[in-house]
Design a protein around this motif. Sequence first.
Motif, short mmCIF file in Angstrom:
data_model
loop_
_atom_site.label_atom_id
_atom_site.label_comp_id
_atom_site.label_asym_id
_atom_site.label_seq_id
_atom_site.Cartn_x
_atom_site.Cartn_y
_atom_site.Cartn_z
N PRO A 92 0.80 -1.24 0.00
CA PRO A 92 0.00 0.00 0.00
C PRO A 92 0.83 1.28 0.00
O PRO A 92 0.32 2.33 -0.41
CB PRO A 92 -0.82 -0.11 1.29
CG PRO A 92 -0.95 -1.59 1.52
CD PRO A 92 0.38 -2.16 1.07
N ILE A 93 2.10 1.23 0.44
CA ILE A 93 2.93 2.43 0.47
C ILE A 93 3.04 3.04 -0.93
O ILE A 93 3.10 4.25 -1.09
CB ILE A 93 4.33 2.12 1.04
CG1 ILE A 93 5.17 3.40 1.17
CG2 ILE A 93 5.05 1.10 0.18
CD1 ILE A 93 4.60 4.41 2.13
N PHE A 94 3.03 2.19 -1.96
CA PHE A 94 3.07 2.69 -3.33
C PHE A 94 1.81 3.51 -3.62
O PHE A 94 1.87 4.55 -4.27
CB PHE A 94 3.20 1.54 -4.32
CG PHE A 94 4.58 0.93 -4.40
CD1 PHE A 94 5.43 1.25 -5.45
CD2 PHE A 94 5.02 0.04 -3.43
CE1 PHE A 94 6.71 0.70 -5.53
CE2 PHE A 94 6.29 -0.51 -3.50
CZ PHE A 94 7.13 -0.18 -4.55
N GLY A 95 0.68 3.02 -3.16
CA GLY A 95 -0.58 3.72 -3.37
C GLY A 95 -0.65 5.04 -2.62
O GLY A 95 -1.16 6.04 -3.13
N ILE A 96 -0.13 5.04 -1.39
CA ILE A 96 -0.15 6.26 -0.57
C ILE A 96 0.69 7.35 -1.23
O ILE A 96 0.27 8.51 -1.33
CB ILE A 96 0.37 5.96 0.85
CG1 ILE A 96 -0.61 5.02 1.57
CG2 ILE A 96 0.57 7.24 1.64
CD1 ILE A 96 -0.09 4.48 2.88
N ILE A 97 1.88 6.98 -1.70
CA ILE A 97 2.75 7.96 -2.37
C ILE A 97 2.11 8.42 -3.68
O ILE A 97 2.14 9.60 -4.02
CB ILE A 97 4.14 7.37 -2.63
CG1 ILE A 97 4.85 7.08 -1.30
CG2 ILE A 97 4.99 8.31 -3.48
CD1 ILE A 97 6.18 6.37 -1.44
N GLY A 98 1.51 7.48 -4.41
CA GLY A 98 0.84 7.83 -5.66
C GLY A 98 -0.30 8.81 -5.44
O GLY A 98 -0.48 9.76 -6.21
N ALA A 99 -1.08 8.59 -4.39
CA ALA A 99 -2.20 9.48 -4.08
C ALA A 99 -1.69 10.87 -3.69
O ALA A 99 -2.24 11.89 -4.12
CB ALA A 99 -3.04 8.90 -2.94
N ALA A 100 -0.62 10.90 -2.90
CA ALA A 100 -0.06 12.18 -2.46
C ALA A 100 0.48 12.98 -3.65
O ALA A 100 0.24 14.19 -3.75
CB ALA A 100 1.06 11.94 -1.45
N LEU A 101 1.17 12.31 -4.55
CA LEU A 101 1.72 13.00 -5.72
C LEU A 101 0.60 13.44 -6.67
O LEU A 101 0.73 14.47 -7.35
CB LEU A 101 2.72 12.11 -6.44
CG LEU A 101 4.06 11.92 -5.73
CD1 LEU A 101 4.92 10.90 -6.45
CD2 LEU A 101 4.80 13.25 -5.63
N SER A 102 -0.48 12.69 -6.72
CA SER A 102 -1.62 13.10 -7.54
C SER A 102 -2.22 14.40 -7.01
O SER A 102 -2.56 15.31 -7.78
CB SER A 102 -2.70 12.00 -7.54
OG SER A 102 -2.24 10.83 -8.15
N LEU A 103 -2.32 14.50 -5.69
CA LEU A 103 -2.85 15.72 -5.07
C LEU A 103 -1.92 16.90 -5.33
O LEU A 103 -2.38 18.00 -5.67
CB LEU A 103 -3.04 15.51 -3.57
CG LEU A 103 -3.56 16.71 -2.77
CD1 LEU A 103 -4.94 17.13 -3.29
CD2 LEU A 103 -3.63 16.38 -1.28
N VAL A 104 -0.61 16.66 -5.17
CA VAL A 104 0.37 17.72 -5.43
C VAL A 104 0.26 18.21 -6.87
O VAL A 104 0.30 19.42 -7.14
CB VAL A 104 1.79 17.21 -5.15
CG1 VAL A 104 2.84 18.20 -5.66
CG2 VAL A 104 2.00 16.97 -3.67
N SER A 105 0.12 17.27 -7.81
CA SER A 105 0.01 17.62 -9.22
C SER A 105 -1.24 18.47 -9.49
O SER A 105 -1.18 19.44 -10.25
CB SER A 105 -0.03 16.36 -10.08
OG SER A 105 -0.03 16.67 -11.45
#
Length: 212
Positions: free
Chosen positions: A127-140
Amino acid sequence: MATSEEIEKYCRNCVSRDFVNGKGLVCKRTGELPAFEEECDSFEQDKELERLAPPKPEDFPVSMTEEEMLAEENLPKGVLCAVVACIVGAVAWGLISVSTGRQIGFMPIAIGFMVGFAMRQGKGIRPIFGIIGAALSLVSCILGDFLSIIGYISQDYEMGYFQVLAGVDYGEIFSILLKNVMSMTALFYGFALYEGYKFSFRVQKHPEGGKI
């Protein structure tokens, strides 16, 4: 190593399957019984068979173990790809919004998918991959919204983009961003977060009690 029963189920879906009396299911390429350990390099899906009778998941039992999938994980690669996608998505949002003169609702959705797919290049199953992916999506999304606002100001006041960046009131920009997030934009941000999480890692099914 796959059992003979698993191999037979696997090969039933290949265009090179054949049946020979006395032998059973054989490979057309060799004329012999199929023999491989994990996957056949020459496997080619029979599209016509798939159309008439879509295969079930159990028809493809030859797969990697959880340990092998964990060994393939590459978090730094996934993060690097996702960061690049994050920046590209934000710039695309800004360019499209300024060129069309309006905010396009599907942009956060597209960004979430793009960042998640990029993060997935790290072949993660945790899930850490998903958490980082979600965070970077928000930043973008936030960065894309910011670049759009700067672009609008640049057009309205006929100023250079970097000139606006150097002299703009960032407190006012933050206020506009906050209003956008509190509006219906928040719903689309939610989609971006969901997709950024969902597409960033492969879900590994494992027996009850098993943990990743």
